[in-house]
Design a protein around this motif. Sequence first.
Motif, PDB file in Angstrom:
ATOM      1  N   ALA A  83       0.831  -1.205   0.000  1.00 17.19           N
ATOM      2  CA  ALA A  83       0.000   0.000   0.000  1.00 17.19           C
ATOM      3  C   ALA A  83       0.862   1.250   0.000  1.00 17.19           C
ATOM      4  O   ALA A  83       0.550   2.240  -0.670  1.00 17.19           O
ATOM      5  CB  ALA A  83      -0.930  -0.007   1.216  1.00 17.19           C
ATOM      6  N   GLY A  84       1.955   1.212   0.752  1.00 14.06           N
ATOM      7  CA  GLY A  84       2.862   2.360   0.782  1.00 14.06           C
ATOM      8  C   GLY A  84       3.502   2.614  -0.563  1.00 14.06           C
ATOM      9  O   GLY A  84       3.617   3.768  -1.007  1.00 14.06           O
ATOM     10  N   ILE A  85       3.933   1.539  -1.235  1.00 13.16           N
ATOM     11  CA  ILE A  85       4.511   1.681  -2.566  1.00 13.16           C
ATOM     12  C   ILE A  85       3.481   2.245  -3.539  1.00 13.16           C
ATOM     13  O   ILE A  85       3.783   3.110  -4.370  1.00 13.16           O
ATOM     14  CB  ILE A  85       5.013   0.321  -3.082  1.00 13.16           C
ATOM     15  N   ALA A  86       2.240   1.780  -3.412  1.00  9.21           N
ATOM     16  CA  ALA A  86       1.177   2.280  -4.285  1.00  9.21           C
ATOM     17  C   ALA A  86       0.990   3.780  -4.122  1.00  9.21           C
ATOM     18  O   ALA A  86       0.801   4.513  -5.106  1.00  9.21           O
ATOM     19  CB  ALA A  86      -0.129   1.544  -3.997  1.00  9.21           C
ATOM     20  N   LEU A  87       1.037   4.256  -2.874  1.00 10.37           N
ATOM     21  CA  LEU A  87       0.898   5.689  -2.622  1.00 10.37           C
ATOM     22  C   LEU A  87       2.043   6.476  -3.247  1.00 10.37           C
ATOM     23  O   LEU A  87       1.848   7.536  -3.847  1.00 10.37           O
ATOM     24  CB  LEU A  87       0.844   5.948  -1.120  1.00 10.37           C
ATOM     25  N   ILE A  88       3.265   5.955  -3.098  1.00 10.24           N
ATOM     26  CA  ILE A  88       4.443   6.647  -3.647  1.00 10.24           C
ATOM     27  C   ILE A  88       4.371   6.689  -5.174  1.00 10.24           C
ATOM     28  O   ILE A  88       4.572   7.748  -5.786  1.00 10.24           O
ATOM     29  CB  ILE A  88       5.731   5.944  -3.188  1.00 10.24           C
ATOM     30  N   ILE A  89       4.090   5.542  -5.791  1.00 16.08           N
ATOM     31  CA  ILE A  89       4.005   5.485  -7.250  1.00 16.08           C
ATOM     32  C   ILE A  89       2.889   6.398  -7.756  1.00 16.08           C
ATOM     33  O   ILE A  89       3.025   7.063  -8.789  1.00 16.08           O
ATOM     34  CB  ILE A  89       3.753   4.034  -7.719  1.00 16.08           C
ATOM     35  N   GLY A  90       1.791   6.451  -7.012  1.00 14.72           N
ATOM     36  CA  GLY A  90       0.643   7.236  -7.438  1.00 14.72           C
ATOM     37  C   GLY A  90       0.884   8.730  -7.491  1.00 14.72           C
ATOM     38  O   GLY A  90       0.114   9.455  -8.121  1.00 14.72           O
ATOM     39  N   THR A  91       1.942   9.212  -6.850  1.00 11.98           N
ATOM     40  CA  THR A  91       2.253  10.649  -6.875  1.00 11.98           C
ATOM     41  C   THR A  91       3.046  11.062  -8.103  1.00 11.98           C
ATOM     42  O   THR A  91       3.263  12.255  -8.321  1.00 11.98           O
ATOM     43  CB  THR A  91       3.059  11.049  -5.624  1.00 11.98           C
ATOM     44  N   GLN A  92       3.478  10.081  -8.905  1.00 10.00           N
ATOM     45  CA  GLN A  92       4.377  10.370 -10.028  1.00 10.00           C
ATOM     46  C   GLN A  92       3.647  10.288 -11.368  1.00 10.00           C
ATOM     47  O   GLN A  92       3.065   9.253 -11.696  1.00 10.00           O
ATOM     48  CB  GLN A  92       5.545   9.382 -10.030  1.00 10.00           C
ATOM     49  N   PRO A  93       3.671  11.361 -12.149  1.00 10.60           N
ATOM     50  CA  PRO A  93       2.943  11.361 -13.423  1.00 10.60           C
ATOM     51  C   PRO A  93       3.509  10.403 -14.459  1.00 10.60           C
ATOM     52  O   PRO A  93       2.793  10.001 -15.385  1.00 10.60           O
ATOM     53  CB  PRO A  93       3.065  12.818 -13.898  1.00 10.60           C
ATOM     54  N   ASP A  94       4.781  10.006 -14.307  1.00 11.99           N
ATOM     55  CA  ASP A  94       5.397   9.134 -15.306  1.00 11.99           C
ATOM     56  C   ASP A  94       5.435   7.666 -14.874  1.00 11.99           C
ATOM     57  O   ASP A  94       5.980   6.822 -15.574  1.00 11.99           O
ATOM     58  CB  ASP A  94       6.817   9.594 -15.633  1.00 11.99           C
ATOM     59  N   LEU A  95       4.854   7.355 -13.708  1.00 11.06           N
ATOM     60  CA  LEU A  95       4.822   5.985 -13.213  1.00 11.06           C
ATOM     61  C   LEU A  95       3.373   5.549 -12.991  1.00 11.06           C
ATOM     62  O   LEU A  95       2.527   6.350 -12.595  1.00 11.06           O
ATOM     63  CB  LEU A  95       5.594   5.859 -11.895  1.00 11.06           C
ATOM     64  N   GLU A  96       3.129   4.261 -13.202  1.00  5.07           N
ATOM     65  CA  GLU A  96       1.782   3.726 -13.013  1.00  5.07           C
ATOM     66  C   GLU A  96       1.874   2.341 -12.375  1.00  5.07           C
ATOM     67  O   GLU A  96       2.566   1.462 -12.895  1.00  5.07           O
ATOM     68  CB  GLU A  96       1.053   3.616 -14.350  1.00  5.07           C
ATOM     69  N   LEU A  97       1.221   2.151 -11.241  1.00  4.72           N
ATOM     70  CA  LEU A  97       1.163   0.838 -10.616  1.00  4.72           C
ATOM     71  C   LEU A  97       0.068   0.033 -11.304  1.00  4.72           C
ATOM     72  O   LEU A  97      -1.108   0.365 -11.209  1.00  4.72           O
ATOM     73  CB  LEU A  97       0.867   0.957  -9.123  1.00  4.72           C
ATOM     74  N   VAL A  98       0.462  -1.041 -11.987  1.00  2.00           N
ATOM     75  CA  VAL A  98      -0.499  -1.797 -12.784  1.00  2.00           C
ATOM     76  C   VAL A  98      -0.869  -3.140 -12.158  1.00  2.00           C
ATOM     77  O   VAL A  98      -1.853  -3.770 -12.582  1.00  2.00           O
ATOM     78  CB  VAL A  98       0.035  -2.034 -14.213  1.00  2.00           C
ATOM     79  N   ALA A  99      -0.092  -3.598 -11.168  1.00  2.00           N
ATOM     80  CA  ALA A  99      -0.404  -4.886 -10.549  1.00  2.00           C
ATOM     81  C   ALA A  99       0.351  -5.016  -9.240  1.00  2.00           C
ATOM     82  O   ALA A  99       1.364  -4.363  -9.013  1.00  2.00           O
ATOM     83  CB  ALA A  99      -0.039  -6.040 -11.482  1.00  2.00           C
ATOM     84  N   GLU A 100      -0.166  -5.866  -8.362  1.00  2.00           N
ATOM     85  CA  GLU A 100       0.535  -6.208  -7.127  1.00  2.00           C
ATOM     86  C   GLU A 100       0.150  -7.623  -6.721  1.00  2.00           C
ATOM     87  O   GLU A 100      -0.945  -8.093  -7.034  1.00  2.00           O
ATOM     88  CB  GLU A 100       0.225  -5.218  -6.013  1.00  2.00           C
ATOM     89  N   CYS A 101       1.081  -8.301  -6.061  1.00  2.00           N
ATOM     90  CA  CYS A 101       0.797  -9.639  -5.564  1.00  2.00           C
ATOM     91  C   CYS A 101       1.681  -9.923  -4.357  1.00  2.00           C
ATOM     92  O   CYS A 101       2.595  -9.151  -4.041  1.00  2.00           O
ATOM     93  CB  CYS A 101       0.972 -10.698  -6.648  1.00  2.00           C
ATOM     94  N   ALA A 102       1.392 -11.036  -3.669  1.00  2.00           N
ATOM     95  CA  ALA A 102       2.002 -11.278  -2.364  1.00  2.00           C
ATOM     96  C   ALA A 102       2.960 -12.460  -2.341  1.00  2.00           C
ATOM     97  O   ALA A 102       3.454 -12.816  -1.268  1.00  2.00           O
ATOM     98  CB  ALA A 102       0.899 -11.506  -1.323  1.00  2.00           C
TER      99      ALA A 102
END
Length: 214
Positions: free
Chosen positions: A16-35
């Motif tokens: 979730a923390g990584i998703a928040l960080i990536i989400g602040t960047q216009p040139d990056l997009e979180l497209v998937a996550e798994c455990a």
Amino acid sequence: MSIRVAVVDDQALFRAGIALIIGTQPDLELVAECASGEDAVRLVQESSGIDVILMDVLMPGLGGIEATSAITALPDAPRVLMLTTFEDDATVAQAIAAGASGFVLKDARAELLLSAVRSVADGTAVLARSAPLGPFARGVAASAPVPPEFETLTASERTVFRHVVAGLSNREIADVAFLSEATVKSYVSRILAKVGARDRVQLVLFAVRHGLTD
């Protein structure tokens, strides 16, 4: 065009923390996550829309290094940036041997992590500390005869090849070889294509395995 990122970690809060960080960047997009490593391998097998995977080293079941080895063996595999809470030469060496393009500590500043993602996506190797890749690669790679692909390199390309293997950045190579950074980048791209290496990490492994580090 955005850099498409996936995160693989068994801790939901960290993802979730990584998703928040990536989400602040216009040139990056979180497209998937798994455990898990197993899910990461399946994810790549079923999807071609990932540029960089942020991969935890230690996970239950298939660990990050084993998952990285399986992923980087696939056609058109994404680049893998390893994440860990500790740093030691053996782990770095194993990650490089598995095909990882980078290695960053989990407690790194957000700016460093974002920079690492961009660098890895661009084909540049990233380590958690400032050090050449060669010493880590030598710990796991065995030498083999020089392949014919290396003989196709021009004298100028071989000079740039040696500098890359020594751990110099494009800017540093430009300075010592009296070239522009654009020219160095062009040389590096041609070298990678000729020897069949995907990025600088694989180029270092190529050099070590074939006794071309001197």
